[in-house]
Design a protein around this motif. Sequence first.
Motif, mmCIF file in Angstrom:
data_model
loop_
_atom_site.group_PDB
_atom_site.id
_atom_site.type_symbol
_atom_site.label_atom_id
_atom_site.label_comp_id
_atom_site.label_asym_id
_atom_site.label_seq_id
_atom_site.Cartn_x
_atom_site.Cartn_y
_atom_site.Cartn_z
ATOM 1 N N ILE A 158 21.798 -16.962 28.420
ATOM 2 C CA ILE A 158 22.761 -15.896 28.676
ATOM 3 C C ILE A 158 23.826 -16.028 27.591
ATOM 4 C CG2 ILE A 158 24.390 -14.923 30.325
ATOM 5 C CD1 ILE A 158 21.720 -14.881 31.599
ATOM 6 N N ASN A 159 24.046 -14.942 26.853
ATOM 7 C CA ASN A 159 24.978 -15.023 25.727
ATOM 8 C C ASN A 159 26.406 -15.299 26.183
ATOM 9 O OD1 ASN A 159 23.038 -14.628 23.727
ATOM 10 N ND2 ASN A 159 23.066 -12.425 24.079
ATOM 11 N N THR A 160 27.059 -16.191 25.473
ATOM 12 C CA THR A 160 28.482 -16.521 25.595
ATOM 13 C C THR A 160 28.950 -16.753 27.021
ATOM 14 O OG1 THR A 160 29.188 -14.194 25.580
ATOM 15 C CG2 THR A 160 29.140 -15.351 23.468
ATOM 16 N N GLY A 161 29.339 -17.960 27.258
ATOM 17 C CA GLY A 161 29.995 -18.309 28.507
ATOM 18 C C GLY A 161 29.054 -18.544 29.661
ATOM 19 N N GLY A 162 28.374 -17.489 30.100
ATOM 20 C CA GLY A 162 27.590 -17.543 31.331
ATOM 21 C C GLY A 162 26.578 -18.677 31.370
ATOM 22 N N HIS A 163 26.173 -19.049 32.566
ATOM 23 C CA HIS A 163 25.157 -20.088 32.729
ATOM 24 C C HIS A 163 23.798 -19.505 32.422
ATOM 25 C CE1 HIS A 163 26.777 -23.773 34.797
ATOM 26 N NE2 HIS A 163 27.840 -23.093 34.460
ATOM 27 N N ASP A 164 22.898 -20.361 31.920
ATOM 28 C CA ASP A 164 21.527 -19.918 31.738
ATOM 29 C C ASP A 164 20.936 -19.615 33.105
ATOM 30 O OD1 ASP A 164 21.904 -20.396 29.051
ATOM 31 O OD2 ASP A 164 21.238 -22.461 29.222
ATOM 32 N N GLU A 165 19.975 -18.689 33.097
ATOM 33 C CA GLU A 165 19.405 -18.254 34.371
ATOM 34 C C GLU A 165 17.986 -18.785 34.488
ATOM 35 O OE1 GLU A 165 18.168 -14.098 36.625
ATOM 36 O OE2 GLU A 165 18.646 -14.089 34.483
ATOM 37 N N ASN A 166 17.707 -19.542 35.536
ATOM 38 C CA ASN A 166 16.350 -20.033 35.752
ATOM 39 C C ASN A 166 15.396 -18.849 35.898
ATOM 40 O OD1 ASN A 166 17.142 -22.691 35.630
ATOM 41 N ND2 ASN A 166 17.295 -22.961 37.847
ATOM 42 N N ILE A 167 14.246 -18.936 35.236
ATOM 43 C CA ILE A 167 13.250 -17.858 35.310
ATOM 44 C C ILE A 167 11.894 -18.470 35.653
ATOM 45 C CG2 ILE A 167 14.452 -16.325 33.683
ATOM 46 C CD1 ILE A 167 12.452 -17.261 31.505
ATOM 47 N N SER A 168 10.990 -17.627 36.096
ATOM 48 C CA SER A 168 9.640 -18.111 36.395
ATOM 49 C C SER A 168 8.875 -18.297 35.086
ATOM 50 C CB SER A 168 8.906 -17.095 37.274
ATOM 51 O OG SER A 168 8.701 -15.894 36.540
ATOM 52 N N TYR A 169 7.815 -19.075 35.165
ATOM 53 C CA TYR A 169 6.933 -19.212 34.001
ATOM 54 C C TYR A 169 6.344 -17.848 33.632
ATOM 55 C CZ TYR A 169 3.239 -20.865 30.949
ATOM 56 O OH TYR A 169 2.410 -21.058 29.873
ATOM 57 N N ALA A 170 6.053 -17.031 34.642
ATOM 58 C CA ALA A 170 5.518 -15.684 34.366
ATOM 59 C C ALA A 170 6.518 -14.862 33.554
ATOM 60 C CB ALA A 170 5.186 -14.969 35.681
ATOM 61 N N ALA A 171 7.802 -15.000 33.859
ATOM 62 C CA ALA A 171 8.828 -14.266 33.099
ATOM 63 C C ALA A 171 8.893 -14.786 31.664
ATOM 64 C CB ALA A 171 10.184 -14.392 33.784
ATOM 65 N N MET A 172 8.706 -16.088 31.500
ATOM 66 C CA MET A 172 8.683 -16.665 30.146
ATOM 67 C C MET A 172 7.505 -16.098 29.361
ATOM 68 S SD MET A 172 8.545 -20.692 29.124
ATOM 69 C CE MET A 172 8.227 -21.271 27.457
ATOM 70 N N VAL A 173 6.353 -15.990 30.030
ATOM 71 C CA VAL A 173 5.171 -15.410 29.385
ATOM 72 C C VAL A 173 5.454 -13.973 28.961
ATOM 73 C CG1 VAL A 173 2.798 -14.626 29.813
ATOM 74 C CG2 VAL A 173 3.494 -16.934 30.497
ATOM 75 N N GLU A 174 6.142 -13.215 29.816
ATOM 76 C CA GLU A 174 6.499 -11.834 29.470
ATOM 77 C C GLU A 174 7.369 -11.792 28.223
ATOM 78 O OE1 GLU A 174 5.432 -8.848 30.665
ATOM 79 O OE2 GLU A 174 4.045 -10.237 31.665
ATOM 80 N N THR A 175 8.269 -12.773 28.097
ATOM 81 C CA THR A 175 9.245 -12.763 27.000
ATOM 82 C C THR A 175 8.641 -13.194 25.665
ATOM 83 O OG1 THR A 175 10.937 -13.349 28.617
ATOM 84 C CG2 THR A 175 11.550 -13.567 26.304
ATOM 85 N N ILE A 176 7.828 -14.247 25.662
ATOM 86 C CA ILE A 176 7.361 -14.784 24.365
ATOM 87 C C ILE A 176 5.839 -14.783 24.215
ATOM 88 C CG2 ILE A 176 9.439 -16.237 24.162
ATOM 89 C CD1 ILE A 176 7.653 -18.675 24.731
ATOM 90 N N GLY A 177 5.151 -14.361 25.261
ATOM 91 C CA GLY A 177 3.685 -14.304 25.175
ATOM 92 C C GLY A 177 3.053 -15.569 25.726
ATOM 93 N N PRO A 178 1.783 -15.443 26.183
ATOM 94 C CA PRO A 178 1.126 -16.551 26.882
ATOM 95 C C PRO A 178 0.850 -17.767 26.002
ATOM 96 C CG PRO A 178 -0.407 -14.718 26.547
ATOM 97 C CD PRO A 178 0.950 -14.227 26.144
ATOM 98 N N ASP A 179 0.545 -17.532 24.731
ATOM 99 C CA ASP A 179 0.156 -18.670 23.887
ATOM 100 C C ASP A 179 1.362 -19.549 23.562
ATOM 101 O OD1 ASP A 179 -2.262 -17.482 24.086
ATOM 102 O OD2 ASP A 179 -2.480 -16.962 21.961
ATOM 103 N N TYR A 180 2.459 -18.902 23.139
ATOM 104 C CA TYR A 180 3.671 -19.680 22.863
ATOM 105 C C TYR A 180 4.193 -20.338 24.153
ATOM 106 C CZ TYR A 180 4.161 -17.890 18.076
ATOM 107 O OH TYR A 180 3.972 -17.609 16.747
ATOM 108 N N ALA A 181 4.159 -19.599 25.256
ATOM 109 C CA ALA A 181 4.661 -20.170 26.518
ATOM 110 C C ALA A 181 3.888 -21.434 26.877
ATOM 111 C CB ALA A 181 4.571 -19.139 27.644
ATOM 112 N N ALA A 182 2.571 -21.365 26.760
ATOM 113 C CA ALA A 182 1.740 -22.526 27.121
ATOM 114 C C ALA A 182 2.024 -23.703 26.194
ATOM 115 C CB ALA A 182 0.260 -22.139 27.068
ATOM 116 N N GLU A 183 2.198 -23.414 24.913
ATOM 117 C CA GLU A 183 2.411 -24.502 23.957
ATOM 118 C C GLU A 183 3.801 -25.133 24.149
ATOM 119 O OE1 GLU A 183 0.388 -26.152 22.438
ATOM 120 O OE2 GLU A 183 1.388 -27.122 20.747
ATOM 121 N N LEU A 184 4.821 -24.317 24.400
ATOM 122 C CA LEU A 184 6.156 -24.886 24.629
ATOM 123 C C LEU A 184 6.177 -25.733 25.898
ATOM 124 C CD1 LEU A 184 8.765 -22.144 23.583
ATOM 125 C CD2 LEU A 184 7.433 -23.739 22.184
#
Length: 301
Positions: A158-184
């Motif tokens: 979350i830009n500036t100040g705010g706390h990061d927001e916990n997300i599901s792995y599925a949301a991470m896959v939506e954001t960066i794609g399945p291959d990068y998500a799995a490797e990270l």
Amino acid sequence: MNDALLTTSLGEIPLTARGKVRDLYAIGDELVFIATDRISAFDHVLGSGIPDKGKILTQLSHFWFELLTDTVPNHLLAEPSPKLLKLLAPFESQITGRSMIVKRAEMFPVECVVRGYISGSGWKDYLATGSVCGIELPKGLRESEKLPEPIFTPAAKINTGGHDENISYAAMVETIGPDYAAELKRLSFAIYAKASAHAASKGLILADTKFEFGLVDGKIVLADEVLTPDSSRYWPASEYAPGGAQPSFDKQFVRDYLESVRWNKQAPAPALSEEVIEKTREKYLEAFRLVTGKAGLAADR
Ligand code: PZK
């Protein structure tokens, strides 16, 4: 005496980002991270710094990057360019021992958190829902309890100040794609396994930690600072007592002091007493000595 470095300025070299405690400068594809002696607590940067904190955390990061070289490539630049070294030369006193010169990476907009123990925002989410980032956990866990196995709990920045927001792995896959998500995720577990084993051999529990990754020339690298007390929870194994929050290894004197002066947790944050500053500095040095096995800070780097 408090000779903490609280702000940096490098003349014409442009400041790219200023975090709560770190300043980032860039010249082309070379970035200069400077860890200041600023300290935050209760989401605020405090009115005093902790002398040498930035050096201690930077040298801890260097230690971990080296220990992890066979596990993951990192963003450290082997050889800063002569041009950059020349530009930095006049600012040596702000840089020596507390800076990392790194390659510009295309950062993944996800924080990669691994938790071996249930604490912090993970504990809050578990209390509310029985799960963390969509991972269902056993019923009846106590605060700070060891998890049956480590879990990967990504968060959106979350830009500036705010706390990061916990997300599901599925949301991470939506954001960066399945291959990068799995490797990270795979890399995060591998790094946590190596680091928590090292910490355990030194009498420390690595309860959880946060990694950031980026792409350099299309290759995934471990970026940011790594496995410092600012990005991780370390607990002394000898004092571990699940069933409540564990005292902070590094910031407990600071938190106790801020509670004792009844600060309302609104800006401006108070300054610390000399005693709290010195005791806290000693805690950072203790963490450094325990983790690295070194007696003290290197004079340079
Ligand atoms: C990058 N941050 C976080 C914010 C700081 C650091 N290798 C990289 N390439 C490009 N950007 C970054 C990195 C890294 N690591 C890191 N923001 C951008 C940040 C504020 C101050 F020191």
